[in-house]
Design a protein around this motif. Sequence first.
Motif, PDB file in Angstrom:
ATOM      1  N   LEU A  22       0.859  -1.183   0.000  1.00  0.00           N
ATOM      2  CA  LEU A  22       0.000   0.000   0.000  1.00  0.00           C
ATOM      3  C   LEU A  22       0.893   1.230   0.000  1.00  0.00           C
ATOM      4  O   LEU A  22       1.714   1.408   0.895  1.00  0.00           O
ATOM      5  N   HIS A  23       0.757   2.069  -1.012  1.00  0.00           N
ATOM      6  CA  HIS A  23       1.550   3.287  -1.147  1.00  0.00           C
ATOM      7  C   HIS A  23       0.865   4.418  -0.390  1.00  0.00           C
ATOM      8  O   HIS A  23      -0.350   4.517  -0.386  1.00  0.00           O
ATOM      9  N   GLY A  24       1.650   5.242   0.261  1.00  0.00           N
ATOM     10  CA  GLY A  24       1.065   6.412   0.913  1.00  0.00           C
ATOM     11  C   GLY A  24       1.362   6.500   2.401  1.00  0.00           C
ATOM     12  O   GLY A  24       0.529   6.958   3.172  1.00  0.00           O
ATOM     13  N   GLY A  25       2.540   6.032   2.815  1.00  0.00           N
ATOM     14  CA  GLY A  25       2.930   6.200   4.210  1.00  0.00           C
ATOM     15  C   GLY A  25       2.386   5.153   5.153  1.00  0.00           C
ATOM     16  O   GLY A  25       2.227   5.424   6.345  1.00  0.00           O
ATOM     17  N   GLU A 122       1.866  -3.098 -11.984  1.00  0.00           N
ATOM     18  CA  GLU A 122       0.439  -2.765 -11.884  1.00  0.00           C
ATOM     19  C   GLU A 122       0.245  -1.723 -10.800  1.00  0.00           C
ATOM     20  O   GLU A 122       0.954  -1.734  -9.790  1.00  0.00           O
ATOM     21  N   ILE A 123      -0.684  -0.832 -11.004  1.00  0.00           N
ATOM     22  CA  ILE A 123      -1.073   0.147  -9.988  1.00  0.00           C
ATOM     23  C   ILE A 123      -2.589   0.092  -9.889  1.00  0.00           C
ATOM     24  O   ILE A 123      -3.284   0.159 -10.897  1.00  0.00           O
ATOM     25  N   GLU A 124      -3.070  -0.068  -8.668  1.00  0.00           N
ATOM     26  CA  GLU A 124      -4.509  -0.114  -8.452  1.00  0.00           C
ATOM     27  C   GLU A 124      -4.876   0.947  -7.427  1.00  0.00           C
ATOM     28  O   GLU A 124      -4.272   1.022  -6.364  1.00  0.00           O
ATOM     29  N   GLN A 125      -5.829   1.785  -7.768  1.00  0.00           N
ATOM     30  CA  GLN A 125      -6.314   2.806  -6.833  1.00  0.00           C
ATOM     31  C   GLN A 125      -7.330   2.156  -5.897  1.00  0.00           C
ATOM     32  O   GLN A 125      -8.262   1.507  -6.343  1.00  0.00           O
ATOM     33  N   LEU A 126      -7.125   2.325  -4.604  1.00  0.00           N
ATOM     34  CA  LEU A 126      -8.047   1.761  -3.619  1.00  0.00           C
ATOM     35  C   LEU A 126      -8.724   2.885  -2.842  1.00  0.00           C
ATOM     36  O   LEU A 126      -8.128   3.927  -2.596  1.00  0.00           O
ATOM     37  N   SER A 127      -9.948   2.616  -2.429  1.00  0.00           N
ATOM     38  CA  SER A 127     -10.627   3.557  -1.535  1.00  0.00           C
ATOM     39  C   SER A 127      -9.964   3.449  -0.161  1.00  0.00           C
ATOM     40  O   SER A 127      -9.277   2.475   0.141  1.00  0.00           O
ATOM     41  N   ASP A 128     -10.174   4.448   0.673  1.00  0.00           N
ATOM     42  CA  ASP A 128      -9.645   4.396   2.040  1.00  0.00           C
ATOM     43  C   ASP A 128     -10.166   3.161   2.771  1.00  0.00           C
ATOM     44  O   ASP A 128      -9.435   2.527   3.518  1.00  0.00           O
TER      45      ASP A 128
END
Length: 141
Positions: A22-25, A122-128
Motif C-alpha cells: 500500500l503506497h502512501g505512508g 500494476e497500480i490499483e487505486q483503492l478507496s480508504d
Amino acid sequence: MLIKLEDEEGNIIDESEELMYLHGGYNQIFKKLEDELEGKKVGDTFHVTLTPAEAFGEYDESLVLKELLEDLPEDIYVGAELDGEEEGIVYVIESIDKEHAILNANHELAGITLIASGKILEIEQLSDEAAQELLKEEHHH
C-alpha cells in the motif's frame, strides 16, 4: 512490482516474483524506496540505494550476547529464536559451544547497504475503506 535487492558487491539478497504494498505512508516498505516510487507509472523502472539506516538498521554490537547454556532453555539450537526481556526484541542463536551460546537480535541484513531495483507491473487505486481492510487483514496473520 518486480523487485530485486542486492548488496554493494552485486550479491542478490532477495528477488521476489512480485511485491504488492500500500503506497502512501503505511510503512509497508522502506520510506526511501516508497519516495522513489512516488509518481511512477506501470512499466517504469526504479533503482535506489538504501543505506543501513534507511533499510534494516546499523549493526548494533549491544544486541549480541554471550550467555551461559545453563541460563538458557535446554532445547536450544542454532537458528532458534528466543524472546528478549524487552518487548519486540527477538534473539537468534548464532552459535553454541560447550558452555555458551551467542545470541544476536540484529536483523540479518543490519549494517548492509542495499540496492533495490525493479519494475512497476500494476497500480490499483483503492478507496480508504479498501486500504484499511487490507491493513486489518495483514495484522491478523
